[in-house]
Design a protein around this motif. Structure first.
Motif, PDB file in Angstrom:
ATOM      1  N   LEU A  90       0.852  -1.188   0.000  1.00 14.94           N
ATOM      2  CA  LEU A  90       0.000   0.000   0.000  1.00 14.94           C
ATOM      3  C   LEU A  90       0.884   1.233   0.000  1.00 14.94           C
ATOM      4  O   LEU A  90       1.623   1.473   0.943  1.00 14.94           O
ATOM      5  CB  LEU A  90      -0.896   0.026   1.232  1.00 14.94           C
ATOM      6  N   ARG A  91       0.814   1.970  -1.081  1.00  7.95           N
ATOM      7  CA  ARG A  91       1.541   3.231  -1.139  1.00  7.95           C
ATOM      8  C   ARG A  91       0.606   4.323  -0.645  1.00  7.95           C
ATOM      9  O   ARG A  91      -0.160   4.111   0.280  1.00  7.95           O
ATOM     10  CB  ARG A  91       2.021   3.485  -2.576  1.00  7.95           C
ATOM     11  N   ALA A  92       0.637   5.452  -1.280  1.00  6.56           N
ATOM     12  CA  ALA A  92      -0.281   6.517  -0.899  1.00  6.56           C
ATOM     13  C   ALA A  92      -1.713   6.001  -1.135  1.00  6.56           C
ATOM     14  O   ALA A  92      -1.899   4.911  -1.663  1.00  6.56           O
ATOM     15  CB  ALA A  92       0.013   7.746  -1.737  1.00  6.56           C
ATOM     16  N   VAL A  93      -2.709   6.757  -0.755  1.00  4.35           N
ATOM     17  CA  VAL A  93      -4.110   6.312  -0.805  1.00  4.35           C
ATOM     18  C   VAL A  93      -4.533   5.665  -2.123  1.00  4.35           C
ATOM     19  O   VAL A  93      -5.431   4.831  -2.150  1.00  4.35           O
ATOM     20  CB  VAL A  93      -5.079   7.484  -0.514  1.00  4.35           C
ATOM     21  N   MET A 119       3.341  -1.635   4.249  1.00  2.16           N
ATOM     22  CA  MET A 119       3.662  -0.277   3.808  1.00  2.16           C
ATOM     23  C   MET A 119       5.161  -0.154   3.623  1.00  2.16           C
ATOM     24  O   MET A 119       5.923  -0.610   4.467  1.00  2.16           O
ATOM     25  CB  MET A 119       3.162   0.727   4.834  1.00  2.16           C
ATOM     26  N   PRO A 120       5.563   0.447   2.516  1.00  5.24           N
ATOM     27  CA  PRO A 120       6.996   0.565   2.260  1.00  5.24           C
ATOM     28  C   PRO A 120       7.589   1.676   3.113  1.00  5.24           C
ATOM     29  O   PRO A 120       6.865   2.474   3.705  1.00  5.24           O
ATOM     30  CB  PRO A 120       7.036   0.959   0.792  1.00  5.24           C
ATOM     31  N   SER A 121       8.884   1.719   3.118  1.00  4.20           N
ATOM     32  CA  SER A 121       9.592   2.830   3.721  1.00  4.20           C
ATOM     33  C   SER A 121       9.113   4.120   3.038  1.00  4.20           C
ATOM     34  O   SER A 121       8.787   4.113   1.849  1.00  4.20           O
ATOM     35  CB  SER A 121      11.089   2.609   3.486  1.00  4.20           C
ATOM     36  N   GLU A 122       9.067   5.197   3.796  1.00  3.57           N
ATOM     37  CA  GLU A 122       8.532   6.460   3.253  1.00  3.57           C
ATOM     38  C   GLU A 122       9.154   6.865   1.918  1.00  3.57           C
ATOM     39  O   GLU A 122       8.491   7.383   1.043  1.00  3.57           O
ATOM     40  CB  GLU A 122       8.775   7.588   4.246  1.00  3.57           C
ATOM     41  N   GLU A 123      10.445   6.634   1.808  1.00  2.06           N
ATOM     42  CA  GLU A 123      11.131   7.095   0.588  1.00  2.06           C
ATOM     43  C   GLU A 123      10.636   6.381  -0.667  1.00  2.06           C
ATOM     44  O   GLU A 123      10.859   6.846  -1.778  1.00  2.06           O
ATOM     45  CB  GLU A 123      12.650   6.958   0.728  1.00  2.06           C
ATOM     46  N   TYR A 124       9.970   5.245  -0.489  1.00  2.25           N
ATOM     47  CA  TYR A 124       9.456   4.522  -1.663  1.00  2.25           C
ATOM     48  C   TYR A 124       7.938   4.618  -1.785  1.00  2.25           C
ATOM     49  O   TYR A 124       7.320   3.912  -2.566  1.00  2.25           O
ATOM     50  CB  TYR A 124       9.871   3.048  -1.589  1.00  2.25           C
ATOM     51  N   SER A 125       7.352   5.490  -1.013  1.00  6.38           N
ATOM     52  CA  SER A 125       5.890   5.582  -0.957  1.00  6.38           C
ATOM     53  C   SER A 125       5.247   6.065  -2.243  1.00  6.38           C
ATOM     54  O   SER A 125       4.050   5.915  -2.423  1.00  6.38           O
ATOM     55  CB  SER A 125       5.471   6.506   0.174  1.00  6.38           C
ATOM     56  N   PHE A 126       6.038   6.669  -3.099  1.00  3.57           N
ATOM     57  CA  PHE A 126       5.470   7.174  -4.345  1.00  3.57           C
ATOM     58  C   PHE A 126       6.134   6.527  -5.547  1.00  3.57           C
ATOM     59  O   PHE A 126       5.995   6.993  -6.672  1.00  3.57           O
ATOM     60  CB  PHE A 126       5.591   8.706  -4.408  1.00  3.57           C
TER      61      PHE A 126
END
Ligand SMILES: Nc1ncnc2c1ncn2[C@@H]1O[C@H](COP(=O)(O)OP(=O)(O)OP(=O)(O)O)[C@@H](O)[C@H]1O
Ligand SMILES: [Mg+2]
Length: 162
Positions: A90-93, A119-126
């Protein structure tokens, strides 16, 4: 009994976002099978063999990870592999609605298999494979987005980047 999870996707190509999820899965499961779907509808840039080889080369030394090609109904495949869970990210919404729909449908098809969202590490969220291809095709650097073997293949396809 060994806890096996199946991580299905197109992996066109395999990114650090995918790798992040594999590593997280290994903390909970004994074995992770990366199941590469042909996804011909998506008109992939890389053939299934190329995608497979890139993942293999990116995961040398990961003894509890297997890579397989898979076709057909996911829940049947998971059952055949004696998997207990499906891993999804699950990345952003934006991922949520589609993933919820898939998870509930898979549950309806087989009650025994649980979908686990990570959920991935923040740096890969997008980070998406689509974005990686776009950047690479425009000559941009993808060094921080994909493992080295993938970067090399992208450079072969699109020419070298800065
Ligand atoms: N950066 C990431 N963080 C978390 N999950 C991810 C990330 N990239 C992919 N995933 C998850 O991995 C699974 C397989 O993804 P998929 O092969 O479609 O990659 P993708 O990056 O979404 O590619 P595409 O842009 O082609 O859709 C999906 O559950 C997806 O949500
Ligand atoms: Mg996707």
């Amino acid at each position: 009994m060994k806890k096996i999870a199946i991580y299905p996707g197109t992996f066109d190509p395999f990114t650090y976002g995918h790798l992040d999820l594999v590593r997280r899965s290994l903390r909970t499961f004994d074995e992770v099978i990366i199941a590469v779907a042909p996804s011909l509808k998506k008109q992939p840039l890389f053939t299934i063999e190329e995608r497979f080889a890139m993942i293999e080369n990116s995961l040398r030394g990961y003894k509890r990870v297997r890579i397989e090609a898979f076709e057909g109904l996911l829940v049947d495949y998971v059952r055949k592999k004696k998997g207990i869970a499906i891993i999804r990210g699950l990345r952003a919404v934006s991922d949520f609605e589609y993933e919820l729909q898939m998870a509930l449908m898979n549950r309806r098809l087989n009650q025994q298999i649980e979908t686990v969202f990570l959920m991935p590490s923040e740096e890969y969220s997008f980070l998406t494979a689509t974005i990686v291809k776009e950047i690479s095709s425009l000559g941009g650097p993808v060094k921080d987005l994909v493992p080295k073997p993938v970067e090399k293949e992208l450079m072969k396809k699109f020419g070298s980047c800065a």
